[in-house]
Design a protein around this motif. Structure first.
Motif, PDB file in Angstrom:
ATOM      1  N   VAL A   4       0.814  -1.217   0.000  1.00 46.36           N
ATOM      2  CA  VAL A   4       0.000   0.000   0.000  1.00 46.36           C
ATOM      3  C   VAL A   4       0.848   1.269   0.000  1.00 46.36           C
ATOM      4  O   VAL A   4       0.440   2.291  -0.573  1.00 46.36           O
TER       5      VAL A   4
ATOM      6  N   THR B 277       3.235   1.984  -1.730  1.00 44.72           N
ATOM      7  CA  THR B 277       3.651   2.331  -3.088  1.00 44.72           C
ATOM      8  C   THR B 277       2.472   2.727  -3.979  1.00 44.72           C
ATOM      9  O   THR B 277       2.697   3.155  -5.122  1.00 44.72           O
ATOM     10  N   HIS B 278       1.252   2.560  -3.521  1.00 47.22           N
ATOM     11  CA  HIS B 278       0.089   2.765  -4.381  1.00 47.22           C
ATOM     12  C   HIS B 278       0.031   4.172  -4.963  1.00 47.22           C
ATOM     13  O   HIS B 278      -0.192   4.349  -6.167  1.00 47.22           O
ATOM     14  N   PHE B 279       0.215   5.184  -4.116  1.00 47.15           N
ATOM     15  CA  PHE B 279       0.081   6.560  -4.597  1.00 47.15           C
ATOM     16  C   PHE B 279       1.128   6.879  -5.662  1.00 47.15           C
ATOM     17  O   PHE B 279       0.796   7.421  -6.725  1.00 47.15           O
ATOM     18  N   SER B 280       2.364   6.529  -5.382  1.00 45.70           N
ATOM     19  CA  SER B 280       3.435   6.856  -6.327  1.00 45.70           C
ATOM     20  C   SER B 280       3.213   6.183  -7.678  1.00 45.70           C
ATOM     21  O   SER B 280       3.275   6.821  -8.733  1.00 45.70           O
TER      22      SER B 280
ATOM     23  N   SER C 100      -0.233   7.423  -9.425  1.00 41.36           N
ATOM     24  CA  SER C 100      -0.182   8.801  -9.918  1.00 41.36           C
ATOM     25  C   SER C 100       0.682   8.890 -11.170  1.00 41.36           C
ATOM     26  O   SER C 100       0.328   9.592 -12.138  1.00 41.36           O
TER      27      SER C 100
ATOM     28  N   CYS D 138      -4.917   3.871  -0.788  1.00 38.23           N
ATOM     29  CA  CYS D 138      -3.648   4.541  -0.466  1.00 38.23           C
ATOM     30  C   CYS D 138      -3.409   4.424   1.036  1.00 38.23           C
ATOM     31  O   CYS D 138      -4.246   3.898   1.777  1.00 38.23           O
TER      32      CYS D 138
ATOM     33  N   GLU E 131      -3.466  11.218   0.471  1.00 41.92           N
ATOM     34  CA  GLU E 131      -3.020  10.590  -0.772  1.00 41.92           C
ATOM     35  C   GLU E 131      -4.203  10.218  -1.657  1.00 41.92           C
ATOM     36  O   GLU E 131      -4.164  10.406  -2.880  1.00 41.92           O
ATOM     37  N   CYS E 132      -5.258   9.670  -1.047  1.00 47.60           N
ATOM     38  CA  CYS E 132      -6.454   9.294  -1.811  1.00 47.60           C
ATOM     39  C   CYS E 132      -7.056  10.505  -2.518  1.00 47.60           C
ATOM     40  O   CYS E 132      -7.433  10.435  -3.702  1.00 47.60           O
TER      41      CYS E 132
ATOM     42  N   LEU F  77      -4.821  11.644  -5.383  1.00 51.85           N
ATOM     43  CA  LEU F  77      -4.866  10.702  -6.493  1.00 51.85           C
ATOM     44  C   LEU F  77      -6.186  10.834  -7.263  1.00 51.85           C
ATOM     45  O   LEU F  77      -6.199  10.777  -8.504  1.00 51.85           O
TER      46      LEU F  77
ATOM     47  N   THR G 175     -11.678   6.294  -0.999  1.00 57.44           N
ATOM     48  CA  THR G 175     -11.277   7.307  -0.021  1.00 57.44           C
ATOM     49  C   THR G 175     -12.090   7.179   1.258  1.00 57.44           C
ATOM     50  O   THR G 175     -11.551   7.319   2.373  1.00 57.44           O
TER      51      THR G 175
END
Length: 339
Positions: free
Chosen positions: A72, A74-77, A80, A96, A101-102, A105, A311
């Motif tokens: 998790v 790494t999800h945002f990077s 995006s 995220c 972050e949510c 994104l 979110t």
């Protein structure tokens, strides 16, 4: 549409299999930073390009879709970068590591005019779809409570605790079925192996329309249990996901009180009726997710796996974590800010 699957650990092979089976998709690449995992992917998925560097995929204009099944954090990077490269994205739960972050994104996806979905796979199980139909037809009446037990011996995760690992399943199901807002949370946790890293969590959610949901989550149980009880004013049901023959049992049972002017005491009347088990489709839930993803990309359906829903789940997780961490706002007085 050409797909890249990022992460070939536990869930990645399932994504490859289901995307490969769908007529609208072609799995063109698998990405994993671990060399031994890449070797396994190359052996199991002959004919599919296997790479170590995600940027190679981000730069590839022929890749239109990215499916992310990585830790998790790494999800945002990853998501995006894929969205900014003009690709549609489906990311594993939780969406995220934070609400911030949510939200960022989601904004990136809207600006890029790309589809962003969160893979809450349980929403496409035959059981959840059946419970949704029963609720919509008002066969359960008003839903009063959810009581969920999701326990097993492990699997211990290194990147998330028991709450963030297990609760997203139940939270996504409850949100889909109730369409209601959380107004209060009670929570407690226990750390048996790693201090500050709960392996048992108990959560009670209080909803605006007076429904209550209780979650029993554990990596410390000697047996695996996946069971949810749903109580309505007309009927009740129990969903046992490990029962291969009768996953759902609907009970025509309940408690009734006479009107106040007709009773001499508060003794209720118990209604014990028939039990039946509806037939459920045998289709794989992830295949339903992939088909839904295709239809949303084509504009044929509205997403039930939207980033806004994702979110909302992370917001509940974040608020519950604050309670477990001993934040001064912990307890039932916590109210969920509206999106």
């Amino acid at each position: 549409m050409r797909v890249a699957v990022v992460g070939y650990g536990y869930w990645g092979p399932n994504l490859v299999r289901n995307f490969s089976a769908h007529p609208d998709f072609e799995v063109a690449a698998i990405v994993d930073a671990n060399e031994s995992v890449r070797q396994r992917a190359s052996t199991e998925q002959r004919g599919i390009r296997v790479v170590a560097d995600f940027e190679e995929i981000a730069r590839d204009a022929s890749i239109e879709v990215v499916a992310i099944a990585t830790p998790v954090a790494t999800h945002f990077s990853l998501a995006s970068r894929a969205l900014l490269a003009g690709k549609h994205v489906i990311v594993e739960k939780p969406m995220c590591a934070s609400v911030a972050e949510c939200q960022e994104l989601t904004a990136i996806a809207h600006r890029a005019n790309r589809v962003l979905m969160v893979d809450h796979t349980f929403l496409f199980t035959g059981a959840v779809q059946m419970i949704k139909q029963l609720a919509q037809r008002r066969e359960l009446g008003d839903i009063c409570y959810f009581d969920s037990m999701r326990v097993n011996l492990g699997l211990f995760q290194q990147d998330v605790n028991c709450l963030w690992d297990l609760a997203p399943h139940d939270l996504s199901i409850i949100d889909y079925l109730l369409e209601d807002e959380v107004v209060g949370i009670d929570a407690s946790s226990y750390c048996h192996l790693n201090p500050g890293f709960p392996d048992m969590v108990y959560v009670t959610l209080h909803f605006a329309r007076n429904t209550v949901a209780h979650l029993n989550l554990s990596w410390m149980s000697p047996v695996k249990v996946r069971r949810i009880a749903v109580g309505g004013t007309k009927q009740m049901l129990v969903w046992d996901d490990l029962d291969q023959d009768q996953k759902i049992r609907v009970y025509n049972s309940g408690i009734e009180y006479l009107p106040a002017d007709q009773r001499n005491s508060m003794i209720p009347q118990y209604r014990i009726g028939d039990i039946y088990s509806p037939r459920l489709p045998k289709t794989e839930a992830l295949a339903g997710v992939v088909d839904h993803f295709s239809r949303v990309i084509r504009g044929d359906e509205n997403s039930i796996l939207s980033p806004e829903r994702g979110t909302k789940i992370v917001r509940i997780l974040e608020m519950t974590q604050k309670i477990l961490d001993g934040a001064p706002t912990a307890g039932r007085q916590v109210r969920e800010p509206r999106s």
